[in-house]
Design a protein around this motif. Structure first.
Motif, short mmCIF file in Angstrom:
data_model
loop_
_atom_site.label_atom_id
_atom_site.label_comp_id
_atom_site.label_asym_id
_atom_site.label_seq_id
_atom_site.Cartn_x
_atom_site.Cartn_y
_atom_site.Cartn_z
N GLY A 279 10.89 -1.51 4.65
CA GLY A 279 10.42 -2.46 5.65
C GLY A 279 8.96 -2.27 6.03
N THR A 280 8.33 -1.20 5.55
CA THR A 280 6.93 -0.92 5.86
C THR A 280 6.02 -1.75 4.96
N ALA A 281 4.93 -2.26 5.55
CA ALA A 281 3.98 -3.08 4.78
C ALA A 281 2.89 -2.20 4.19
N GLY A 282 2.40 -2.58 3.04
CA GLY A 282 1.31 -1.89 2.36
C GLY A 282 0.48 -2.90 1.59
N VAL A 283 -0.56 -2.41 0.90
CA VAL A 283 -1.46 -3.28 0.15
C VAL A 283 -1.55 -2.78 -1.29
N VAL A 284 -1.42 -3.70 -2.25
CA VAL A 284 -1.52 -3.35 -3.66
C VAL A 284 -2.95 -2.89 -3.94
N ARG A 285 -3.10 -1.70 -4.52
CA ARG A 285 -4.42 -1.18 -4.89
C ARG A 285 -4.67 -1.32 -6.39
#
Length: 109
Positions: free
Chosen positions: A37-43
């Motif tokens: 459920g945690t949001a992240g950003v594609v690197r």
């Protein structure tokens, strides 16, 4: 002079405080389940695997929704060992008061 007998004492204590049954701060969530459920950003682009920046660290990740470019916001669906299975965060279209459509990113709680 060794500890005891009036000598120096450590500035911390072992045990006591914060644990189950004690007052103090709640323990931080840990383990695999805490990432779901945690949001992240594609690197590094996910095609289907790449890297995602999440919670202050880079993680190996796999897109379950097809290729995703760098910069895409994703949400963790599951954890498979040290690899995160992620979905892109859905884009939401809303109508501004002037009648013009605007876009934004939906956030999962």
């Amino acid at each position: 002079v060794p500890f005891g007998r009036g000598g120096a004492r450590p500035a911390y204590s072992v045990g006591g405080g914060g644990g189950a049954g004690g007052g103090g701060r709640p323990r931080p969530a840990t383990g695999r389940g805490s990432l779901v459920g945690t949001a992240g950003v594609v690197r590094r682009a996910l095609d289907p695997e790449g890297m995602v920046f999440l919670d202050g660290a880079l993680w190996s990740a796999r897109s379950v929704a097809g290729p995703l470019p760098a910069g895409t916001t994703v949400t963790v669906r599951a954890v498979d060992g040290l690899t995160l299975d992620v979905d892109p965060v859905a884009e939401v279209v809303t109508t501004a008061p002037e009648g013009q459509a605007t876009t934004g990113r939906a956030r999962r709680a």
